[in-house]
Design a protein around this motif. Structure first.
Motif, PDB file in Angstrom:
ATOM      1  N   SER A  92       0.853  -1.185   0.000  1.00  0.00           N
ATOM      2  CA  SER A  92       0.000   0.000   0.000  1.00  0.00           C
ATOM      3  C   SER A  92       0.892   1.240   0.000  1.00  0.00           C
ATOM      4  O   SER A  92       1.851   1.307   0.791  1.00  0.00           O
ATOM      5  N   ARG A 120      -5.668  -0.074   0.673  1.00  0.00           N
ATOM      6  CA  ARG A 120      -6.634   0.126   1.765  1.00  0.00           C
ATOM      7  C   ARG A 120      -7.607   1.254   1.483  1.00  0.00           C
ATOM      8  O   ARG A 120      -7.231   2.288   0.952  1.00  0.00           O
ATOM      9  N   ARG A 122     -11.232   3.369   3.297  1.00  0.00           N
ATOM     10  CA  ARG A 122     -11.702   3.802   4.615  1.00  0.00           C
ATOM     11  C   ARG A 122     -12.450   2.666   5.305  1.00  0.00           C
ATOM     12  O   ARG A 122     -12.937   1.750   4.650  1.00  0.00           O
ATOM     13  N   LYS A 187     -18.189   5.752  -8.097  1.00  0.00           N
ATOM     14  CA  LYS A 187     -17.001   6.319  -7.446  1.00  0.00           C
ATOM     15  C   LYS A 187     -15.802   6.407  -8.396  1.00  0.00           C
ATOM     16  O   LYS A 187     -15.331   5.405  -8.904  1.00  0.00           O
TER      17      LYS A 187
HETATM   18  C1  BTN Z   1     -11.842   5.049   0.220  1.00  0.00           C
HETATM   19  O1  BTN Z   1     -12.589   5.582  -0.591  1.00  0.00           O
HETATM   20  O2  BTN Z   1     -12.246   4.199   1.007  1.00  0.00           O
HETATM   21  C2  BTN Z   1     -10.408   5.467   0.243  1.00  0.00           C
HETATM   22  C3  BTN Z   1      -9.580   4.788  -0.808  1.00  0.00           C
HETATM   23  C4  BTN Z   1      -8.139   5.235  -0.823  1.00  0.00           C
HETATM   24  C5  BTN Z   1      -7.285   4.422  -1.750  1.00  0.00           C
HETATM   25  C6  BTN Z   1      -5.896   4.955  -1.879  1.00  0.00           C
HETATM   26  S1  BTN Z   1      -5.002   4.205  -3.187  1.00  0.00           S
HETATM   27  C7  BTN Z   1      -3.536   4.958  -2.661  1.00  0.00           C
HETATM   28  C8  BTN Z   1      -3.525   4.883  -1.149  1.00  0.00           C
HETATM   29  N1  BTN Z   1      -2.976   3.639  -0.692  1.00  0.00           N
HETATM   30  C9  BTN Z   1      -3.899   2.883  -0.088  1.00  0.00           C
HETATM   31  O3  BTN Z   1      -3.686   1.745   0.380  1.00  0.00           O
HETATM   32  N2  BTN Z   1      -5.073   3.520  -0.052  1.00  0.00           N
HETATM   33  C10 BTN Z   1      -4.987   4.820  -0.675  1.00  0.00           C
END
Ligand code: BTN
Length: 323
Positions: A92, A120, A122, A187
């Protein structure tokens, strides 16, 4: 010497062929070394014309999220000015960026990936994104804020995303409070803001953003949509990201200089939540009502059916059809 000096030389001279001799003289390296760098660049996907008597000319740049592509004459003050790490694959970008924060790396560092094994979202959700199609980025910030003010960073990112998408592609997008960029009720982007903090002081913030740029419909979860689907053609991820970073930095500097109110005004312009009937899930407790808008702290205000107004600082919002 790294390949990027030769690449930047070719970019600075896009209109003409540059001879090996000229590049070697200007960059003070041997012609054999220049040739090697040209070969390396070609292997990375750069199309470089090479004619015996005329020299080299850059014809086409691959749409890869290479650090050199992002940084070339970026024009920001902080973002991407000192550190840009770009990975083919990692767990991530937020996790890597968090480590940079702990190591004391200055703010503005960028972590990019073409693929995440454990992306990841939210509330413990996953973020699914196919390889080399989208933008996955985390930005290290060191704002002077209390932990309670950190959600402002999410609102800033959402506002800049909405503005830049509208500016570049004339697409009308809406922000679903606090952090989703929607188009056609699906989204387009998600934001995950994480922080390291003490009770009254933020050490650093990791702003993680996922943008669906060129993914095919079937490569995304049913609630997702990509820019390319909306536009009916693929989009340059590099161009998009560079524009977004400039826009985001401007908004971040507005926050730093105490002008957050102007960001709120912009947020409201793109809000898909204000005026809607919503249901908010507050860690299991559900509240329904009409969304009134956000205050100067970025909190969402809801008027419940009994007339009471409620301030929401965190939670998951669902847009409902009007009664
Ligand atoms: C959401 O809408 O739940 C939030 C999503 C966020 C995704 C981004 S991708 C780059 C960064 N690294 C991750 O593991 N998550 C964020």
């Amino acid at each position: 010497m790294k390949d990027d000096l030769v690449l930047n030389y070719l970019k600075d001279n896009l209109e003409t062929h540059s001879s090996g001799e000229e590049i070697s003289r200007k960059l003070k390296v041997s012609r054999a070394a220049i040739w090697k760098h040209i070969q390396n660049l070609r292997k990375l996907g750069y199309e470089i014309d090479g004619e015996t008597h005329r020299g080299y000319k850059l014809i086409k740049t691959p749409d890869k999220l290479f650090a050199d592509e992002i940084s070339y004459k970026l024009g920001t003050k902080i973002f991407g000015q000192k550190t840009i790490l770009s990975y083919a694959s990692l767990d991530s970008t937020n996790t890597n960026c968090f480590k940079l924060g702990e190591e004391g790396v200055p703010e503005g560092a960028l972590v990019l990936a073409e693929h995440q094994k454990k992306g990841r979202g939210r509330l413990g959700r996953q973020w699914v994104s196919p390889k080399e199609k989208n933008v996955l980025i985390s930005i290290l910030l060191r704002p002077i804020l209390s932990p309670a003010q950190v959600p402002k960073i999410t609102l800033i990112a959402a506002t800049s995303l909405a503005r830049v998408i509208h500016k570049l592609y004339s697409i009308k997008v809406g922000i679903k409070w606090p952090n989703d960029i929607l188009c056609q009720e699906k989204k387009l982007c998600g934001i995950l803001t994480e922080m390291s903090a003490e009770s009254d002081r933020v050490n650093f913030v990791v702003l993680g953003i996922g943008i669906n740029v060129n993914a095919q419909k079937e490569e995304l979860p049913p609630e997702g949509i990509a820019l390319s689907t909306i536009l009916g053609k693929s989009v340059s991820r590099v161009e998009f990201l560079r524009e977004f970073l400039k826009e985001l930095e401007k908004d971040y500097l507005r926050l730093k200089s105490g002008n957050f109110k102007t960001v709120i005004d912009d947020w409201e312009k793109y809000s898909a939540t204000s005026g809607k009937r919503v249901r908010v899930d507050l860690l299991g407790k559900k509240i329904e009502g009409s969304a009134m808008g956000i205050d100067e702290e970025g909190a969402l205000w809801i008027r419940r059916d009994n007339g009471l107004q409620e301030k929401i600082t965190a939670g998951d919002v669902q847009h409902l059809r009007s009664a």
